[in-house]
Design a protein around this motif. Sequence first.
Motif, PDB file in Angstrom:
ATOM      1  N   LEU A  80       0.812  -1.218   0.000  1.00 44.73           N
ATOM      2  CA  LEU A  80       0.000   0.000   0.000  1.00 44.73           C
ATOM      3  C   LEU A  80       0.845   1.268   0.000  1.00 44.73           C
ATOM      4  O   LEU A  80       0.405   2.308  -0.499  1.00 44.73           O
ATOM      5  CB  LEU A  80      -0.934   0.014   1.214  1.00 44.73           C
ATOM      6  N   ASP A  81       2.058   1.172   0.559  1.00 42.45           N
ATOM      7  CA  ASP A  81       2.922   2.346   0.667  1.00 42.45           C
ATOM      8  C   ASP A  81       3.597   2.590  -0.689  1.00 42.45           C
ATOM      9  O   ASP A  81       4.775   2.288  -0.897  1.00 42.45           O
ATOM     10  CB  ASP A  81       3.963   2.112   1.766  1.00 42.45           C
ATOM     11  N   ALA A  82       2.848   3.177  -1.604  1.00 38.42           N
ATOM     12  CA  ALA A  82       3.305   3.330  -2.995  1.00 38.42           C
ATOM     13  C   ALA A  82       4.577   4.153  -3.109  1.00 38.42           C
ATOM     14  O   ALA A  82       5.461   3.847  -3.917  1.00 38.42           O
ATOM     15  CB  ALA A  82       2.196   3.949  -3.841  1.00 38.42           C
ATOM     16  N   ASP A  83       4.694   5.229  -2.313  1.00 40.13           N
ATOM     17  CA  ASP A  83       5.874   6.094  -2.441  1.00 40.13           C
ATOM     18  C   ASP A  83       7.004   5.693  -1.499  1.00 40.13           C
ATOM     19  O   ASP A  83       8.043   6.356  -1.432  1.00 40.13           O
ATOM     20  CB  ASP A  83       5.501   7.559  -2.208  1.00 40.13           C
ATOM     21  N   LYS A  84       6.804   4.585  -0.728  1.00 43.45           N
ATOM     22  CA  LYS A  84       7.842   4.009   0.137  1.00 43.45           C
ATOM     23  C   LYS A  84       8.420   5.022   1.129  1.00 43.45           C
ATOM     24  O   LYS A  84       9.628   5.059   1.374  1.00 43.45           O
ATOM     25  CB  LYS A  84       8.980   3.421  -0.711  1.00 43.45           C
ATOM     26  N   ASP A  85       7.505   5.813   1.720  1.00 44.78           N
ATOM     27  CA  ASP A  85       7.973   6.791   2.702  1.00 44.78           C
ATOM     28  C   ASP A  85       7.744   6.312   4.133  1.00 44.78           C
ATOM     29  O   ASP A  85       7.899   7.071   5.081  1.00 44.78           O
ATOM     30  CB  ASP A  85       7.291   8.146   2.488  1.00 44.78           C
ATOM     31  N   GLY A  86       7.357   5.051   4.305  1.00 48.44           N
ATOM     32  CA  GLY A  86       7.178   4.496   5.637  1.00 48.44           C
ATOM     33  C   GLY A  86       5.820   4.745   6.247  1.00 48.44           C
ATOM     34  O   GLY A  86       5.585   4.399   7.410  1.00 48.44           O
ATOM     35  N   SER A  87       4.908   5.347   5.512  1.00 48.57           N
ATOM     36  CA  SER A  87       3.548   5.560   6.006  1.00 48.57           C
ATOM     37  C   SER A  87       2.593   5.549   4.818  1.00 48.57           C
ATOM     38  O   SER A  87       3.010   5.665   3.665  1.00 48.57           O
ATOM     39  CB  SER A  87       3.444   6.879   6.770  1.00 48.57           C
ATOM     40  N   ILE A  88       1.303   5.383   5.135  1.00 50.98           N
ATOM     41  CA  ILE A  88       0.287   5.303   4.084  1.00 50.98           C
ATOM     42  C   ILE A  88      -0.589   6.545   4.157  1.00 50.98           C
ATOM     43  O   ILE A  88      -1.233   6.810   5.180  1.00 50.98           O
ATOM     44  CB  ILE A  88      -0.574   4.040   4.239  1.00 50.98           C
ATOM     45  N   SER A  89      -0.589   7.303   3.098  1.00 48.78           N
ATOM     46  CA  SER A  89      -1.392   8.517   3.051  1.00 48.78           C
ATOM     47  C   SER A  89      -2.846   8.169   2.764  1.00 48.78           C
ATOM     48  O   SER A  89      -3.169   7.044   2.348  1.00 48.78           O
ATOM     49  CB  SER A  89      -0.873   9.457   1.965  1.00 48.78           C
ATOM     50  N   LYS A  90      -3.722   9.134   2.969  1.00 44.86           N
ATOM     51  CA  LYS A  90      -5.137   8.931   2.669  1.00 44.86           C
ATOM     52  C   LYS A  90      -5.318   8.630   1.179  1.00 44.86           C
ATOM     53  O   LYS A  90      -6.149   7.812   0.797  1.00 44.86           O
ATOM     54  CB  LYS A  90      -5.955  10.150   3.074  1.00 44.86           C
ATOM     55  N   ALA A  91      -4.529   9.297   0.351  1.00 45.61           N
ATOM     56  CA  ALA A  91      -4.631   9.073  -1.094  1.00 45.61           C
ATOM     57  C   ALA A  91      -4.267   7.631  -1.451  1.00 45.61           C
ATOM     58  O   ALA A  91      -4.918   6.994  -2.284  1.00 45.61           O
ATOM     59  CB  ALA A  91      -3.721  10.039  -1.838  1.00 45.61           C
ATOM     60  N   GLU A  92      -3.220   7.107  -0.796  1.00 44.04           N
ATOM     61  CA  GLU A  92      -2.810   5.720  -1.049  1.00 44.04           C
ATOM     62  C   GLU A  92      -3.879   4.744  -0.569  1.00 44.04           C
ATOM     63  O   GLU A  92      -4.173   3.741  -1.222  1.00 44.04           O
ATOM     64  CB  GLU A  92      -1.477   5.433  -0.357  1.00 44.04           C
ATOM     65  N   TRP A  93      -4.461   5.043   0.595  1.00 45.91           N
ATOM     66  CA  TRP A  93      -5.520   4.173   1.125  1.00 45.91           C
ATOM     67  C   TRP A  93      -6.752   4.220   0.229  1.00 45.91           C
ATOM     68  O   TRP A  93      -7.373   3.189  -0.050  1.00 45.91           O
ATOM     69  CB  TRP A  93      -5.878   4.594   2.539  1.00 45.91           C
ATOM     70  N   ASP A  94      -7.110   5.421  -0.227  1.00 43.21           N
ATOM     71  CA  ASP A  94      -8.269   5.558  -1.108  1.00 43.21           C
ATOM     72  C   ASP A  94      -8.046   4.812  -2.423  1.00 43.21           C
ATOM     73  O   ASP A  94      -8.968   4.203  -2.973  1.00 43.21           O
ATOM     74  CB  ASP A  94      -8.546   7.036  -1.388  1.00 43.21           C
ATOM     75  N   GLN A  95      -6.811   4.847  -2.923  1.00 44.32           N
ATOM     76  CA  GLN A  95      -6.496   4.132  -4.156  1.00 44.32           C
ATOM     77  C   GLN A  95      -6.633   2.630  -3.952  1.00 44.32           C
ATOM     78  O   GLN A  95      -7.154   1.915  -4.817  1.00 44.32           O
ATOM     79  CB  GLN A  95      -5.071   4.461  -4.604  1.00 44.32           C
ATOM     80  N   HIS A  96      -6.174   2.153  -2.801  1.00 45.70           N
ATOM     81  CA  HIS A  96      -6.312   0.729  -2.471  1.00 45.70           C
ATOM     82  C   HIS A  96      -7.788   0.339  -2.422  1.00 45.70           C
ATOM     83  O   HIS A  96      -8.185  -0.699  -2.971  1.00 45.70           O
ATOM     84  CB  HIS A  96      -5.651   0.459  -1.115  1.00 45.70           C
ATOM     85  N   SER A  97      -8.602   1.162  -1.779  1.00 45.05           N
ATOM     86  CA  SER A  97     -10.028   0.882  -1.684  1.00 45.05           C
ATOM     87  C   SER A  97     -10.682   0.875  -3.065  1.00 45.05           C
ATOM     88  O   SER A  97     -11.531   0.029  -3.363  1.00 45.05           O
ATOM     89  CB  SER A  97     -10.712   1.917  -0.786  1.00 45.05           C
ATOM     90  N   ALA A  98     -10.281   1.826  -3.911  1.00 45.13           N
ATOM     91  CA  ALA A  98     -10.829   1.898  -5.258  1.00 45.13           C
ATOM     92  C   ALA A  98     -10.441   0.668  -6.077  1.00 45.13           C
ATOM     93  O   ALA A  98     -11.256   0.119  -6.828  1.00 45.13           O
ATOM     94  CB  ALA A  98     -10.337   3.163  -5.955  1.00 45.13           C
ATOM     95  N   ASP A  99      -9.204   0.222  -5.924  1.00 46.94           N
ATOM     96  CA  ASP A  99      -8.746  -0.965  -6.648  1.00 46.94           C
ATOM     97  C   ASP A  99      -9.533  -2.202  -6.210  1.00 46.94           C
ATOM     98  O   ASP A  99      -9.915  -3.033  -7.040  1.00 46.94           O
ATOM     99  CB  ASP A  99      -7.250  -1.194  -6.404  1.00 46.94           C
ATOM    100  N   ARG A 100      -9.762  -2.318  -4.905  1.00 45.64           N
ATOM    101  CA  ARG A 100     -10.527  -3.465  -4.396  1.00 45.64           C
ATOM    102  C   ARG A 100     -11.950  -3.436  -4.920  1.00 45.64           C
ATOM    103  O   ARG A 100     -12.518  -4.467  -5.301  1.00 45.64           O
ATOM    104  CB  ARG A 100     -10.535  -3.453  -2.867  1.00 45.64           C
ATOM    105  N   ALA A 101     -12.548  -2.246  -4.925  1.00 44.18           N
ATOM    106  CA  ALA A 101     -13.918  -2.120  -5.421  1.00 44.18           C
ATOM    107  C   ALA A 101     -13.993  -2.499  -6.898  1.00 44.18           C
ATOM    108  O   ALA A 101     -14.938  -3.155  -7.348  1.00 44.18           O
ATOM    109  CB  ALA A 101     -14.420  -0.702  -5.207  1.00 44.18           C
ATOM    110  N   ALA A 102     -12.979  -2.091  -7.675  1.00 47.73           N
ATOM    111  CA  ALA A 102     -12.953  -2.418  -9.100  1.00 47.73           C
ATOM    112  C   ALA A 102     -12.849  -3.920  -9.315  1.00 47.73           C
ATOM    113  O   ALA A 102     -13.521  -4.494 -10.178  1.00 47.73           O
ATOM    114  CB  ALA A 102     -11.789  -1.702  -9.769  1.00 47.73           C
ATOM    115  N   LYS A 103     -12.006  -4.580  -8.511  1.00 50.04           N
ATOM    116  CA  LYS A 103     -11.845  -6.029  -8.635  1.00 50.04           C
ATOM    117  C   LYS A 103     -13.131  -6.756  -8.274  1.00 50.04           C
ATOM    118  O   LYS A 103     -13.507  -7.738  -8.913  1.00 50.04           O
ATOM    119  CB  LYS A 103     -10.698  -6.501  -7.746  1.00 50.04           C
ATOM    120  N   ARG A 104     -13.806  -6.265  -7.211  1.00 47.92           N
ATOM    121  CA  ARG A 104     -15.086  -6.889  -6.834  1.00 47.92           C
ATOM    122  C   ARG A 104     -16.095  -6.728  -7.960  1.00 47.92           C
ATOM    123  O   ARG A 104     -16.878  -7.643  -8.243  1.00 47.92           O
ATOM    124  CB  ARG A 104     -15.617  -6.264  -5.536  1.00 47.92           C
ATOM    125  N   GLY A 105     -16.090  -5.540  -8.594  1.00 43.85           N
ATOM    126  CA  GLY A 105     -17.010  -5.315  -9.703  1.00 43.85           C
ATOM    127  C   GLY A 105     -16.744  -6.258 -10.853  1.00 43.85           C
ATOM    128  O   GLY A 105     -17.673  -6.777 -11.474  1.00 43.85           O
TER     129      GLY A 105
END
Length: 205
Positions: A80-105
Amino acid sequence: MKKISLLTLGAALIAVPVLAAPGAGSRGDADGNGTLTRAEAQAHATQRFVKMDANKDGKIDATDRAAQRAAMQAKMFERLDADKDGSISKAEWDQHSADRAAKRGEKRADAGEGKGGMRGHHGMRGGRHGMRGGMMMGKADTNGDKAISQAEFETAALARFDASDANKDGQVTAEERAAQREARKAKAAEWRAKRAAAPAAPASE
């Protein structure tokens, strides 16, 4: 920007299954012929035990399960840590959620099922998984020491294989697995019907 730490991420991750289910599906089918033999089931159980015994002390206990959960959390965090800065931003989390929703669809589209039905099934399956894992853990731990030895693990795996081997010919076919799944579905439906028909508890005064 709001960040999600590794510690808080743990609550959102999927727990590691307590015990594998050899004989279910085609896992362990070494020759890929769609039929699982008893020897293949035992070999698969041995491989699973070695993998799950994180500290290599010859048993699976709470320490091993904690190590497995930590490894899964670290792996998920790294993904989930796309930019490898040691933390997960809201944008990264939202992208993960969007990807999961797309896969479920995509899965719903492939299965030709409605949105509500698929989501309900997924949630129910997830709920059953943890409970089923706990029950399997209890059954495998035959001496009650809250740890599973390799012998106990393999014995439990072969017991599940034997239960799936309807005609007792030493192999589990796709037809036998399908029949077992249908039997579980029928049993679950019967349980739900009984629960729905049960009289409500009287209100306390």
